[in-house]
Each structure stands twice: as C-alpha cells, then as structure tokens.
Design a protein around this motif. Structure first.
Motif, PDB file in Angstrom:
ATOM      1  N   VAL A   5       0.859  -1.179   0.000  1.00 48.77           N
ATOM      2  CA  VAL A   5       0.000   0.000   0.000  1.00 48.77           C
ATOM      3  C   VAL A   5       0.895   1.229   0.000  1.00 48.77           C
ATOM      4  O   VAL A   5       1.697   1.425   0.923  1.00 48.77           O
ATOM      5  CB  VAL A   5      -0.933   0.014   1.222  1.00 48.77           C
ATOM      6  CG1 VAL A   5      -1.775   1.289   1.231  1.00 48.77           C
ATOM      7  CG2 VAL A   5      -1.834  -1.221   1.217  1.00 48.77           C
ATOM      8  N   ILE A  54       1.202   5.422  -0.420  1.00 47.59           N
ATOM      9  CA  ILE A  54       0.629   6.765  -0.475  1.00 47.59           C
ATOM     10  C   ILE A  54       1.620   7.667  -1.207  1.00 47.59           C
ATOM     11  O   ILE A  54       2.808   7.712  -0.863  1.00 47.59           O
ATOM     12  CB  ILE A  54       0.385   7.328   0.936  1.00 47.59           C
ATOM     13  CG1 ILE A  54      -0.633   6.469   1.700  1.00 47.59           C
ATOM     14  CG2 ILE A  54      -0.100   8.771   0.864  1.00 47.59           C
ATOM     15  CD1 ILE A  54      -0.830   6.911   3.145  1.00 47.59           C
ATOM     16  N   VAL A 104      -2.453   5.146  -3.320  1.00 44.25           N
ATOM     17  CA  VAL A 104      -3.325   6.191  -2.786  1.00 44.25           C
ATOM     18  C   VAL A 104      -2.822   7.528  -3.326  1.00 44.25           C
ATOM     19  O   VAL A 104      -1.700   7.957  -3.025  1.00 44.25           O
ATOM     20  CB  VAL A 104      -3.322   6.203  -1.251  1.00 44.25           C
ATOM     21  CG1 VAL A 104      -4.254   7.298  -0.726  1.00 44.25           C
ATOM     22  CG2 VAL A 104      -3.724   4.843  -0.704  1.00 44.25           C
ATOM     23  N   GLN A 143      -8.523   7.032   6.570  1.00 48.26           N
ATOM     24  CA  GLN A 143      -9.208   6.423   5.425  1.00 48.26           C
ATOM     25  C   GLN A 143      -8.389   5.286   4.820  1.00 48.26           C
ATOM     26  O   GLN A 143      -8.939   4.225   4.471  1.00 48.26           O
ATOM     27  CB  GLN A 143      -9.469   7.482   4.355  1.00 48.26           C
ATOM     28  CG  GLN A 143     -10.529   8.498   4.721  1.00 48.26           C
ATOM     29  CD  GLN A 143     -10.739   9.524   3.622  1.00 48.26           C
ATOM     30  OE1 GLN A 143     -11.168   9.186   2.517  1.00 48.26           O
ATOM     31  NE2 GLN A 143     -10.432  10.787   3.911  1.00 48.26           N
ATOM     32  N   VAL A 144      -7.089   5.487   4.698  1.00 57.33           N
ATOM     33  CA  VAL A 144      -6.229   4.471   4.089  1.00 57.33           C
ATOM     34  C   VAL A 144      -6.171   3.219   4.964  1.00 57.33           C
ATOM     35  O   VAL A 144      -6.307   2.092   4.473  1.00 57.33           O
ATOM     36  CB  VAL A 144      -4.817   5.024   3.846  1.00 57.33           C
ATOM     37  CG1 VAL A 144      -3.887   3.918   3.326  1.00 57.33           C
ATOM     38  CG2 VAL A 144      -4.858   6.181   2.845  1.00 57.33           C
ATOM     39  N   LYS A 171      -9.404   1.276   4.812  1.00 53.59           N
ATOM     40  CA  LYS A 171      -9.626   0.535   3.564  1.00 53.59           C
ATOM     41  C   LYS A 171      -8.661  -0.626   3.386  1.00 53.59           C
ATOM     42  O   LYS A 171      -9.065  -1.730   3.006  1.00 53.59           O
ATOM     43  CB  LYS A 171      -9.529   1.476   2.357  1.00 53.59           C
ATOM     44  CG  LYS A 171      -9.800   0.776   1.019  1.00 53.59           C
ATOM     45  CD  LYS A 171      -9.859   1.772  -0.119  1.00 53.59           C
ATOM     46  CE  LYS A 171     -10.087   1.076  -1.465  1.00 53.59           C
ATOM     47  NZ  LYS A 171     -11.377   0.339  -1.506  1.00 53.59           N
ATOM     48  N   ILE A 185      -0.067   0.522   5.806  1.00 52.18           N
ATOM     49  CA  ILE A 185       0.612   1.469   4.912  1.00 52.18           C
ATOM     50  C   ILE A 185       2.061   1.021   4.822  1.00 52.18           C
ATOM     51  O   ILE A 185       2.762   0.963   5.828  1.00 52.18           O
ATOM     52  CB  ILE A 185       0.538   2.917   5.435  1.00 52.18           C
ATOM     53  CG1 ILE A 185      -0.919   3.383   5.537  1.00 52.18           C
ATOM     54  CG2 ILE A 185       1.329   3.854   4.511  1.00 52.18           C
ATOM     55  CD1 ILE A 185      -1.085   4.710   6.267  1.00 52.18           C
TER      56      ILE A 185
END
Length: 255
Positions: free
Chosen positions: A7, A9, A33, A75-76, A79, A83
């Motif tokens: 994941v 960002i 993201v 939010q990340v 979901k 991270i």
C-alpha cells in the motif's frame, strides 16, 4: 511486480513526478493512494491507473492541514489495513510564482515564506507524523521524501523554497536514525531540473532552459526518471539503504 500487494501513499500524485510515480508503482503491483489537492488531476490519474488494470484511490487533501492529513491516514488504514510506502512528493515551486514570491530572503514576504514552508516542509512532517505509528506497529515501512537540488546546493533566487527543501534533507537524516530500529527506512531524492508543470514556464525561456541543460548529461530530466528512483528506494532492492540523500540531476551536483 516489485511492490506486489504493498500500500503506497503518494502526495502530489496528480501531475509531474507524482503522477509518473503513481502509475509506475501501480504497474509494479502497489495499491496506490493518490493524495492531491487538485480534484480534476487526482481523479484523472486514479482513472488512468484503474483503466490500466491496477488499483488506486484518490483522496483530495491539503497536506498543510493536520486535520486533512489525519483524515487521509484514517481512510487508508480503514480501507487497506496497513501502509507500506509513503512518498512525500508534493510541493510548490516555480509554478506557484503567481501566488507566492520566489525571491531572495530579504525580498520574500513573511506570509509567502510561511505558506511555502507549510506545504514543502510541514507537509512532509505531517504526513510522516501520522504514517509512522502505523509503520511502527507493523515493524516495517519505507518513506521517501522528495527534496530538490536546492536542498543541497546554494541555488539562489527562491530562498524560501531552498530553505524548505534543505529542511526536508535534514529531516530525512534524523528520521532514518530515529526509526531504523523499527525496520523503517527513510531516504530522500534531490531532483535537478525535471520537465514537469512546475518548471514548464521557466523551460519556455530559451536562455534558462539552456542553463538547466548544462549538467554532464546535457538535458533536463523526465518525471519517469524520478519515479524510477522512488521505486528503487521503496522496494526491497534497497533494503540496506536508509538516510540516503540521492541527487537525480544529470550529474549537476558533481560539477
């Protein structure tokens, strides 16, 4: 698939180096993201990645706002549950000259100085502040900060920008030392002149464009070349690298 199931960002992923990185990271298997203040650009990149068969979500964000940043991380995690990578890419520079004065220290209004710092340096601080607890709990993570050649050389004419990018370099080093014990790596890219919207107006000036191309490779860089450096630092291929300040500048800093 060097980032399979990771994941990631990426801030400022709506254009330029951030967009190139988002698309490359997705191609390499990451769930991307897209953190971007420009809704049109952010949605466009999101759709392009989805159309290519990869996973991405766009979250409209002002990275200088602690409330916005906290919401993004919530939010990340909600979901994806984790991270793995944070690429602190977002920043303002020459393309923001109509809003904020890019000048010497004495000619820079305090209001403009503070705004440039709030995005270029405070944004890195805030995103990292709220991502680090997640990475510490995981006992793993990669943070890549995007600084600038201005952060390591005395480039004149945009002193607030230069100071903010120098702060990113220093912050990278101390973060690497502080969080290495949690298996979190923190590295920094220092791009030279890259052909992005940030300097498009400047590159239209033939004299300035020629000056930018005086590095040993005799050209400006491409956003994809910064994305490739960010990918390397975010992947397991750089697993024993932390605290690195990496110029990606066509050799300009070597001269």
């Amino acid at each position: 698939m060097r980032l399979k199931n990771k994941v990631a960002i990426i801030t400022g992923a709506g254009s330029g180096q951030g967009k190139a990185s988002a698309k490359l990271f997705a191609k390499e298997g990451a769930k991307v993201v897209i953190v971007e203040w420009n809704e049109e650009n952010g949605k466009q990149v999101e759709q392009e990645i989805i159309d290519e068969g990869h996973e991405a979500i766009f979250i409209k964000t002002d990275i200088s706002s602690e409330e916005n940043v906290r919401s993004v991380i919530d939010q990340v995690v909600g979901k994806f549950g984790r991270i793995d990578i944070l690429f602190n890419n977002a920043g303002i520079g020459f393309s923001a000259r109509s809003k904020y004065k890019m000048a010497s220290l004495m000619e820079t209004p305090l209001e403009d100085w503070n705004k440039i710092m709030s995005i270029n340096l405070n944004g890195v601080y805030l995103m990292s502040k709220y991502v680090l607890p997640i990475m510490i709990e995981q006992e793993s993570g990669n943070i890549v900060n995007n600084s600038s050649l201005n952060g390591i050389l005395g480039v004149t004419g945009a002193d607030a920008y230069t100071a903010s990018k120098g702060g990113v370099v220093a912050l990278t080093r101390v973060m690497a030392v502080d969080y290495g014990k949690h298996n979190i790596r923190v590295n920094c890219i220092c791009p030279g002149a890259i052909d992005t919207p940030m300097i498009a107006e400047v590159l239209d000036n033939e004299k300035i464009a020629k000056n930018f191309a005086t590095n040993p490779l005799k050209r400006v860089g491409k956003p994809e070349e910064i994305a490739s450096a960010a990918l390397f630092l975010s992947s397991d291929e750089s697993s024993f690298i932390t605290g690195l300040i990496m110029p990606v500048d066509g050799g300009w800093s070597a001269v």
